[in-house]
Scaffold this motif. Structure first.
Motif: not given
Length: 419
Positions: A30-36, A38-39, A60-61
């Motif tokens: 359960r995450l917050v942003g798109w970078r989280d 992605l990781d 897009p990434e």
């Protein structure tokens, strides 16, 4: 049922979380942003990512990373602007944020069916190469590298785009869990055998007891081995046979790390109904579509392999057995070690074909240190290249040849050619 990673507004997530879990899905993050998000893709290995369609959670990434790993991405849009943004970057599985949970659950459970290359109806009627559902990896006593071969064969099959299960069926103690850095507090394969014996090993139970080895573009499921060798009675012949049959229906390839012993002396006991310690090995070999006989490339290892191979072909058809000689090196065999190994196999066992794996201590040490497969720890190592070549040549179906296209010459050149 799928493994889900969520990156949604808290109020929206609270409204759908309980229903998704009740439907049988597993929430792995359960995450917050798109970078989280992605990781976490390579860490938790989700099958579906459900995100908000806004720029904070969908980019897009992220979409490219999901496509690269074969992970579905579903977006929930709060507004027409968010929906347009999702469509602009190429995501078309977009639902309204207020959609009923049943509609979201149907989209998560449905998805796009990707035909398997194993038994694919599209390949029926033509020679598509060997169809190997169960691959058993056997080797004589003396640590010939059986588990290393099994782990990395499973990794290469998964990298080819197949659903793969790796099973530790060694009745003398499991080794796959520590090699891959997985928990071995509960024996996964023994649990599968107990459930199969009771007729309760369905898809949900397989997903529950399996541990996932997460890797970019090559994850696979792992059923860990016995915690201690004293628990071998749990791996009876009937249970192992039933468990492998259930896994065959769920996975395209099942790679089984078997025990080393092929002795049947225990059957001479008075009690004919007592459990047999090597029953799991015999059951795995009987169920296998392909058996890899792994031996060491030194005088002792080759001697054990040749004796064991004679016993092995009494149990399974010789056509189903591939001989794999591990750690081929001139320091143990002298000059031209490869030729000496092939000559020995041909002279004493009549084996004209064998797969020879180079000695690559640096790569195997790196894989053990990192608790990863060779594909992840040392992708350019000679050992990994040799195993990949074997998998491509012997286990994977041959790709359908591309249709030949007739060259079309410009009209002027065509007339000149005719002239």
């Amino acid at each position: 049922m799928a493994r889900l990673a969520l990156a949604l507004d808290p109020s929206l997530e609270d409204g759908i979380l309980a229903d998704l879990v009740e439907s049988g899905h597993t929430i792995v993050a359960r995450l917050v942003g798109w970078r989280d998000v992605l990781d976490c893709l390579d860490v938790v290995g989700p099958e579906v990512v459900v995100v908000g369609a806004g720029r904070a959670t969908l980019t897009p990434e992220l979409l490219a990373a999901c496509d690269e790993r074969g992970i579905r991405c579903i977006a929930l849009a709060d507004s027409d602007h968010d929906r347009a943004q999702a469509n602009r970057i190429g995501l078309h599985e977009v639902l309204d944020a207020g959609v009923p949970v049943a509609e979201l659950e149907a989209l998560v459970s449905g998805g796009v069916t990707v035909p398997s290359r194993l038994g694919d109806p599209a390949t029926a009627g033509r020679d598509a190469g060997p169809a190997n559902g169960i691959v058993a990896v056997w080797g004589p006593a003396g640590a010939p590298g059986r588990t290393t071969v099994a782990v990395n064969v499973a990794a290469e099959l998964a990298a080819a785009g197949h659903r793969v299960a790796l099973v530790d069926a060694d009745p003398y103690g499991g080794a796959i869990a520590p090699i891959l850095g997985l928990l071995d507090e509960a024996p996964g394969f023994a649990s599968a055998c107990r459930l199969a014996g009771a007729g309760a090993l369905d898809r949900a139970e397989l997903e529950r007891i399996a541990q996932r080895y997460s890797s970019p573009r090559a994850p696979f499921e792992v059923f860990t081995g016995l915690v201690g060798p004293s628990r071998w009675p749990e791996l009876s012949d009937e249970r192992v046979t039933a468990a492998l049959a259930a896994m065959r229906e769920r996975f395209e390839y099942v790679v089984v790390d078997t025990g080393f012993s092929l002795e049947r002396d225990e059957e001479l006991m008075t009690d004919q109904f007592a459990p047999r310690r090597n029953a799991a090995t015999f059951a795995a070999l009987a169920a296998a579509d392909r058996v890899l006989a792994v031996g060491l490339a030194d005088p002792v290892g080759l001697s054990r392999l040749l004796r064991g191979h004679g016993e092995l072909v009494d149990l399974v058809d010789a056509e189903r057995v591939d001989v794999v000689v591990n750690r081929v090196r001139s320091s143990a065999l002298g000059l031209d070690a490869h030729a000496q190994v092939r000559q020995t196999l041909r002279r004493f066992a009549g084996l004209a074909e064998a797969t020879l794996l180079p000695h690559d201590g640096r790569a195997t040490d790196a894989a053990i240190l990192m608790a990863r497969t060779l594909r992840d720890a040392a992708p350019r190592s000679p050992l990994r290249a040799a195993l990949r070549a074997y998998v491509d040549d012997r286990l994977l179906p041959e790709p359908e040849p591309a249709p030949r296209r007739r060259a079309h010459l410009p009209l002027g050149r065509r007339r000149a050619a005719v002239a």
